[in-house]
Every structure is written in C-alpha cells, then in structure tokens.
Scaffold this motif. Structure first.
Motif, PDB file in Angstrom:
ATOM      1  N   THR B  82       6.264   1.553   5.572  1.00 21.40           N
ATOM      2  CA  THR B  82       6.364   2.998   5.314  1.00 21.40           C
ATOM      3  C   THR B  82       5.972   3.789   6.552  1.00 21.40           C
ATOM      4  O   THR B  82       6.547   4.832   6.843  1.00 21.40           O
ATOM      5  CB  THR B  82       5.414   3.418   4.182  1.00 21.40           C
ATOM      6  OG1 THR B  82       5.193   2.330   3.344  1.00 21.40           O
ATOM      7  CG2 THR B  82       5.980   4.572   3.428  1.00 21.40           C
ATOM      8  N   SER B  96       5.634  11.367   6.658  1.00 22.67           N
ATOM      9  CA  SER B  96       6.088  11.206   5.284  1.00 22.67           C
ATOM     10  C   SER B  96       7.256  12.140   5.006  1.00 22.67           C
ATOM     11  O   SER B  96       7.250  13.288   5.430  1.00 22.67           O
ATOM     12  CB  SER B  96       4.927  11.515   4.336  1.00 22.67           C
ATOM     13  OG  SER B  96       5.391  11.643   3.031  1.00 22.67           O
ATOM     14  N   THR B 113       7.643   9.756   0.345  1.00 20.39           N
ATOM     15  CA  THR B 113       7.492   8.367   0.777  1.00 20.39           C
ATOM     16  C   THR B 113       6.030   7.978   0.873  1.00 20.39           C
ATOM     17  O   THR B 113       5.700   6.799   0.981  1.00 20.39           O
ATOM     18  CB  THR B 113       8.166   8.145   2.143  1.00 20.39           C
ATOM     19  OG1 THR B 113       7.679   9.115   3.046  1.00 20.39           O
ATOM     20  CG2 THR B 113       9.663   8.244   2.044  1.00 20.39           C
TER      21      THR B 113
END
Lengths: 492, 139
Positions: B82, B96, B113
């Motif tokens: 991520t 993000s 995310t």
C-alpha cells in the motif's frame, strides 16, 4: 526545495527483503539471496545518493504527501549519504561473513530477516528529518539488535543481552522525555522546524537542559564517558558476525545523531555544550584505551577500542570548526570500516582456532599468513599509521585541534594513539608472533575475504585521502550552515 | 486434563461475533476516526484468546486452522505494498488515495487506500499476539 520521493529506498530495500525472508524461514539459500540482493541494491542506491548530494543539493521527501512541518520528512544531505554508503559497505561485508559463520540454527530462526530490519533502522536514522521518527527508527534497530544478540540463547549471551536491553530501554525512555520537552518548548517535531524555533525560543536555559538530556541519551547509545560501561560487557558475547555489525555500525549511529542534533538544533549555547563534548571526547578516548590494558581477549580489547575511537569523533564535533567536523566525519567512516574489519578478523581467528583468548593463541602469522597480514593492516590503520585511513582522520583532527588551541586534549589524543598502537601490538605479539601452536591447515580464504576487502578500502581511503577529505569537508561546511538544511526542508 | 467450564463456553460463543464485528467496525473507520488496525487486531486476538481459554488449544486449531505466524509477513507485505504503489505512480511513499462510491444497500460510502494499510497492521497484530500467546499457552 528538491523533492525526491525515492530517497526512502535505503529503508524500503531492507524492509522488503526482511518481509520476503519472513515468508520462508526454512529456506536458507533463498534467504541469503534475498538479503544479498536487498543490501546490494541499498548500497548502489546510496552511492547514487552520494554522487547526487555531492553537488551540495539536499534531497527531501515528505511521507504521504503531508507538507513539512506537519508530515514526516526525510532529508538526505551529504552527511546522510556518506553514512549510508559506509553502512552499506559494512552491511554487505558482514552479511557475507554471516553466510560462512552464523550457522543453520540461527539462519532458520530469521537471522537474516532481523539483520535486514536492523539495517532498515540504521538507514532510517540516517535519513529521517523528524525527531520522533528518529526515535521510531532507533527502536527498530534496537529491537532487531536485541533479537540478534539473544538469538542462539547461550547462557552468557542471554545474561548480557538482558543488560543491554535494560540499558537501552532506559536510554530510550530518556530519549522520549527529551523529545517531549523539546515538543513542549517548540511545538513541533520536525528537526528543521525545531532548529528555527529553538533560535527564537525565550527560555534558552531550558533548551540547554534538553540538549544535555539528548547528550546523555545518545551518550549511552554511542558509549561515551561515563556511560560506556555496558559495551565491553555485552558485545563480546554475541556471535562474531553480529559482533562486527554492532561494533562497526551500531555505536556510530548514536554518534551520527549527535553530529546531526549538535550542528542543527543545539547550537544556541556552543560555549557550554560543545566544551562538554570536547571534555567527554578526551576522557572517553583515554579511558577506553586504558580499559584494554588488563584484557587478554581479542574481542574484549577490540570492544574497548570502540569506546576509545568514539572519543575522537566526539572531539571533532566538540571543536566545531569546519576542519574538525570534517575530521570527525572522516573518522566515523574510517572507523566503521576498519572496526568491522578487525572484528571480522577476530571472528575468523575464532573460527580457525576456537578461541580469541590471547593466552591460548600464538604463531598465527606462520600458520595463517593472510589472516596475520589483514589483522596487522587493520590494526595499524586503527592506531593511525600512514598511508592507511586512520592516519588522515587523526591528522585532520589534530591539526584542527591545534588551530583551535585545544592543546591539552590534543596531547591526550596523541597519547591515546600511541596506546592504541601498543594494544594492537599486544594482540599481534601474543596471537600472531611466536611459535605456532598445533593448528590444522585449513582453507579460510572466503572467511577472510570480507575483512580483507574492508582493509583494502581503508588503504584506498588513505591513498585517495584528498578526494575523501574533499567530500567530508563539503559535508562539514554543509553542517555548519544549518540554514541550508532548514530551507531545503521547509522551503524558503 | 483440563476442566471444562460450561459458563465460559456459552458466554464465549455468544460474545464471539459481537466482538469480531465490533473489531471490524474499528478497522474500517480507523483512517479518519478513533480505531484502526492496531486496536482492531488486538480486539480480534482477544476473541481468539477467549476461545482458546474456553475450548483449549486443540479445539481452537480445528475451528480456526490458520497459521498465525504466516499472518505476520502477509500483513507486513500488505502494508508495504500500500505504501509502495504510490511511489511507482510518482507520489511520495505512503500517499493515500480516497474517493466516493455508491454501493447497493449501503448507499454512498467513502473509500480510502489507507484501509489497506490498516488491514496490514491488523494482520501483523493478530499474527504477533496469537503467536506469542499460543507459544506461551501451549506449554
């Protein structure tokens, strides 16, 4: 302001390698491959960073796109890049030595994964521009080092790792206290922002107190007088490869942080804080080397020398002129490389003969000439003989000290050099000279190779001293102009 | 032999789903409200520990045949990815992405995310806690 998202790679490579290694605890070959690849990539990228920052640029990156001073910032200036390269070289050398020496048991219990995590912490500490993030990276490297130290679980080893843990937990708690106080005074955790606010703060007395707290914290971690007592106890009980990584690298991370915060943040009362640093540097080098006198074990002697050598680095920081800082940085790099080489040769000696006790050794030079030569070169480099790297580090420091008229401490530094030479010769006389005991002829080329390469590097650093001094002087000049770092991080 | 406690068994059966659902709730809201992967992971581990105490280690392994040790690297990898993907897309590490989507029944929701990162943390916490507890508890 130079934004470079990729400077986090020296942290990410080892992390990714460690994650992969956690997936396959029993597949040692694949683990080795992953670890070697991760660390080679780290080293190559660090060399690129060095060439990039060599131009005077400072690369900055803010995690998850939160602008400084609100987000967490990573900044790579020349000092960071130099430290990254030095640690990258040593990390690879120790990794290869681990391949030959660490043993199946440790390998199957995630030795390589934790070794990589430790390097992630080391590289992160070099790169971060946020003081709380620094704490986090320090914890990563410490927790991994507890595991590396305790792995294997021999009785003595567990006893010493417990002490090591307790000492470091106390230091970390103090570190948090220091960070909290600093936050209370400045209202920020970003190191560049702290540096700005510190200059404007009304209560300069409190800031000096905070500076002293930080000095104690990193004094414990870097093992300076009077806080070094834990080091010669705990390091020699670890396996030789771990010992080399700890002795060569870990203590210097603390020194790096001292260099960073005492050139960037705590420069409001130089007359007070940096005089203390000079005093501590002198006493540390002298007491460290005196500690070796009564020791008759190679690894213990070398552990005391770590302390003594750290004194020189602190001295360079304390004198606080461009030349002295350059000497200090040169000395850190030299020491990371040579100290690791010495511990690796001690490790090879242990592998070949089963002991590092000087009473039980003798005549190694005849039995294993290459080992003797490697040790000899590393030893005189540590003591400071030209044309090896140790000479130039000390030479620059001594010239800088004389220029700044710190005659007494320079006398101590020169005396310490002689004593260092003396104790290297003691090891050499007992272990390498004389009649060989009954040794089995063995092939040990690959065991010795990492150490030999490091010694060659030390020689190269001595011969290429002019180029090296150029780089470290640029780094020192950059450190003495903190506004460069501050504008790079915060913008104009 | 372990003595079985009827009260404990009944209660732990009843509360199992309540705690699990609440921990998922904490996990999903964690990126912009109190909660998150860490606390959700601890809470989930707490339910597993409760099962462990009530039914014993062997029964628990039958009900929940998960290798908790493997959860640690899985979680680390999830969080790592991520963070790393934005780097490949030219954004800083850990950036993000978020947006809004309309789902049937639930209506409009916000996705981010960061939840994936939290999910990774969640796995690591469950993995570590359960590994430690089963290592100590099974002796």
């Amino acid at each position: 302001m130079m934004q470079s998202n990729w400077i986090i790679l020296p942290v990410l490579f080892p992390l990714f390698g460690a994650i992969l290694n956690f997936f396959m605890p029993k597949r040692v070959k694949a683990q080795k491959l992953v670890a070697a690849t991760a660390l080679t990539a780290t080293l190559l990228y660090s060399i690129y960073l060095l060439s990039y920052t060599r131009t005077g640029a400072i690369a900055v990156f803010s995690a998850s796109d939160w602008p400084a001073p609100f987000g967490i910032v990573f900044a790579c200036d020349l000092l960071s890049a130099i430290m990254l390269v030095a640690s990258g070289i040593v990390a690879l050398a120790v990794l290869f030595y681990s391949f030959w020496s660490i043993g199946q048991g440790r390998e199957q219990h995630n030795y390589y994964a934790f070794y990589l995590l430790m390097l992630m912490g080391v590289n992160g500490s070099f790169l971060t521009g946020d003081i709380f993030n620094l704490y986090v990276f320090f914890e990563i490297l410490l927790i991994s080092s507890y595991i590396l130290m305790a792995l294997g679980g021999e009785k003595e080893q567990l006893r010493e790792s417990f002490k090591y843990m307790v000492i470091n937990i106390i230091a970390s708690a103090l570190f948090l206290v220091g960070v909290a106080l600093l936050y209370a005074v400045t209202g920020t955790l970003n190191m560049a922002d702290i540096a700005v606010k510190v200059q404007a703060a009304s209560d300069q007395g409190l800031l000096t107190v905070i500076a002293m707290i930080f000095m104690i914290v990193f004094g414990i971690k870097a093992a300076i007088f009077p806080l070094y007592f834990w080091l010669p106890q705990s390091y020699p009980t670890t396996p030789p490869a771990v010992n080399a990584a700890f002795g060569g690298l870990l203590a210097k991370v603390g020194v790096y942080v001292l260099f960073r915060i005492f050139t960037l943040i705590f420069i409001n009362d130089i007359g007070y804080t940096h005089s203390i640093l000079i005093f501590i540097g002198g006493v540390t080098m002298l007491l460290g080397v005196l500690g070796t006198v009564g020791q008759m074990d190679m690894r213990r002697i070398l552990s005391f020398h770590i302390i003594s050598q750290i004194g020189y680095m602190i001295l360079g920081l304390g004198i606080f002129t461009p030349l002295a800082l350059a000497g200090g940085i040169y000395f850190i790099v030299h020491n990371i490389i040579v100290k690791t080489a010495l511990f690796l040769t001690a490790g090879v000696t242990d592998q070949l003969t089963g002991t590092t006790d000087l009473h039980k050794l003798g005549g190694l030079l005849k039995a294993y000439p290459a080992l003797g030569l490697t040790f000899f070169l590393a030893g005189v480099s540590l003591a400071g003989a030209p044309p090896l790297s140790g000479f130039f580090g000390k030479f620059v420091l001594i010239v800088a000290g004389l220029e700044a008229q710190h005659y007494l401490v320079i006398a101590v530094a020169i005396g310490t050099s002689l004593l260092t030479l003396f104790s290297m010769m003691k090891i050499f006389r007992y272990a390498f000279w004389g009649q060989p005991r009954e040794y089995q002829p063995q092939k040990y080329g690959r065991f010795l190779a990492p150490a030999a390469i490091l010694v060659v590097l030390s020689l190269a650093m001595g011969i290429g001293a002019e180029w090296m001094l150029d780089v470290v002087s640029a780094a020192a000049t950059q450190l003495l102009r903190p506004e460069l770092y501050i504008t790079a991080v915060l913008g104009a | 032999m372990r003595s079985r406690s009827f009260i404990l068994e009944t209660v732990s059966r009843l509360v199992l789903f309540v705690i699990l659902i609440f921990s998922l709730y904490l996990l999903l809201r964690g990126h912009n409200a109190p909660g998150g992967g860490f606390i959700a992971g601890l809470m989930t581990s707490a339910t597993f520990v409760l099962q462990f105490l009530a039914f014993g280690p062997t029964n628990q392994r039958n009900i929940l045949p998960i290798n908790f040790r493997l959860l640690i690297p899985v979680g680390l990898l999830t969080s790592f990815t991520t963070g790393f993907v934005p780097l490949l897309l030219g954004k800083p590490f850990l950036t993000s992405a978020f947006g809004h989507a309309t789902l049937p029944i639930l209506g409009e929701i916000e996705w981010a995310t960061a939840v994936l990162f939290d999910l990774g943390v969640y796995f690591v916490v469950v993995g570590v806690t359960m590994s430690i507890i089963s290592a100590i508890g099974e002796e």
